[in-house]
Design an enzyme around this catalytic site. Sequence first.
Site, PDB file in Angstrom:
ATOM      1  N   ASP A 166     -31.803   1.560 -19.253  1.00  0.00           N
ATOM      2  CA  ASP A 166     -32.481   3.107 -17.897  1.00  0.00           C
ATOM      3  C   ASP A 166     -33.569   2.947 -18.992  1.00  0.00           C
ATOM      4  O   ASP A 166     -33.183   4.463 -20.345  1.00  0.00           O
ATOM      5  CB  ASP A 166     -31.598   4.058 -17.673  1.00  0.00           C
ATOM      6  CG  ASP A 166     -32.440   4.462 -16.593  1.00  0.00           C
ATOM      7  OD1 ASP A 166     -33.161   4.538 -15.648  1.00  0.00           O
ATOM      8  OD2 ASP A 166     -32.298   6.402 -16.883  1.00  0.00           O
TER       9      ASP A 166
ATOM     10  N   GLU B   2     -35.195  -2.694 -15.262  1.00  0.00           N
ATOM     11  CA  GLU B   2     -35.873  -2.397 -14.463  1.00  0.00           C
ATOM     12  C   GLU B   2     -37.001  -2.960 -14.609  1.00  0.00           C
ATOM     13  O   GLU B   2     -38.006  -3.125 -14.981  1.00  0.00           O
ATOM     14  CB  GLU B   2     -35.635  -0.524 -14.294  1.00  0.00           C
ATOM     15  CG  GLU B   2     -35.062  -0.280 -13.378  1.00  0.00           C
ATOM     16  CD  GLU B   2     -35.050   1.173 -13.371  1.00  0.00           C
ATOM     17  OE1 GLU B   2     -34.716   1.665 -12.783  1.00  0.00           O
ATOM     18  OE2 GLU B   2     -35.457   1.943 -14.615  1.00  0.00           O
TER      19      GLU B   2
ATOM     20  N   CYS C 169     -24.016   5.740  -6.425  1.00  0.00           N
ATOM     21  CA  CYS C 169     -23.212   6.027  -7.341  1.00  0.00           C
ATOM     22  C   CYS C 169     -22.035   5.117  -7.984  1.00  0.00           C
ATOM     23  O   CYS C 169     -21.898   4.138  -7.045  1.00  0.00           O
ATOM     24  CB  CYS C 169     -22.286   6.639  -6.478  1.00  0.00           C
ATOM     25  SG  CYS C 169     -20.071   6.999  -7.508  1.00  0.00           S
TER      26      CYS C 169
ATOM     27  N   ASP D 278     -29.336   9.237 -16.183  1.00  0.00           N
ATOM     28  CA  ASP D 278     -29.930   8.375 -16.909  1.00  0.00           C
ATOM     29  C   ASP D 278     -28.328   7.074 -17.347  1.00  0.00           C
ATOM     30  O   ASP D 278     -28.632   5.934 -16.769  1.00  0.00           O
ATOM     31  CB  ASP D 278     -30.240   8.450 -17.863  1.00  0.00           C
ATOM     32  CG  ASP D 278     -32.125   9.117 -18.096  1.00  0.00           C
ATOM     33  OD1 ASP D 278     -32.689   9.165 -16.682  1.00  0.00           O
ATOM     34  OD2 ASP D 278     -31.912  10.125 -18.338  1.00  0.00           O
TER      35      ASP D 278
END
Length: 383
Positions: A183, A277, A330, A360
């Site tokens: 991330d 990502e 979550c 993060d």
Amino acid sequence: MLVNKAYKFRLYPNKEQQILMNKTIGCSRFVFNHFLAKWNETYKETGKGLNYRSCSKQLPALKQEYEWLKEVDSIAIQSSVKHLSESFARFFNKQTNAPRFKSKRNPTQSYTTKHTNGNIAVVGNTIKLPKLGLVKFAKSREVDGRLLNATIRRHPSGKYFISILVETEVDSLPQTKQSTGVDVGIKAFATLSDGTTYKNPRCLRRLENKLEKEQRKLSRRYKQAKQDRKPLHEAKNYQKQRVKVARIHEKIKNVRTDYLHKVSTEIVKNHDIIGIEDLQVANMLKNKRLSKAISEVSWSEFRTMLEYKAKWYGKEVVAIAKNFPSSQLCSHCGYRHPDVKHLALRMWQCPSCHRAHDRDLNASKNIEVEAIRLLTVGTTGIA
């Protein structure tokens, strides 16, 4: 595995070699612009462009018309035509915008020459280049592999560099049987799913005050040159200050690139599967509040490094769709918390399982799980 690999070194040409390099850069730019104009004109008249072969056949006549083109490396001129053809090919494949005319005011100027019949060779601490002979360079490591081409660049700081492209064999790294999700962010540059955090080097912020001070000086000297009605290339004080500013920019870039290489190499060495990502950085830069911070961390360059290094060393990089809610889910129970859309919320508690999350770290865990899922779907066909 055979791969194309580039080695970059600083060149130390003498005065004569500098003059010839600058001439070659100018001639390559002239030829590129000449055929780009012809290409555009032909397209307007006929609805069809030219191609590499037709442009290449016109080069001898062009050299007869402009005899100074004969002074420089002929392969470099040929390469500029090839680059134009490749630019149009990428444009028609909707990969890039249409080719534009090259300007001598661009910060970095370059030309490319191909290896043929031993015209490029490393000889001790010098490198043999067409028309230039032996040029001194900072040989920081050995060049291994079959030489393909060399690109000579002149930076705004006045330094010359060479990128030597070779075809070489790269051995795969040992499998670690480890996976991770990455991330990327602004507060921390990258957070891995195992809790490893890489700090944001903030390369620009470190030298920002110094850069602003030197740029103000440059602006004053620019105004002074205009008041004195001096051409900028004759204004010595302006040129000295321009080089100072360029060197600060160069230092910022070098520190950032070095950091990205170290982090990307470490991640690839330690993990077999890497989830990242698929960020649309160009769109994110439209946010005026965050554009400076986003451009400073170079997420796109970091992803490129991860992808090509993973390909070299037998690892796998999996890009997660940009609409995947990695921060909102979550990582323990899968509950989606819409309030986490707000970037200011760094710590949150899941309303379902009451697990406390670091924004993060939680996102990186979700990215890892999604990357493994996508790989499984791709391998077994299970949706």
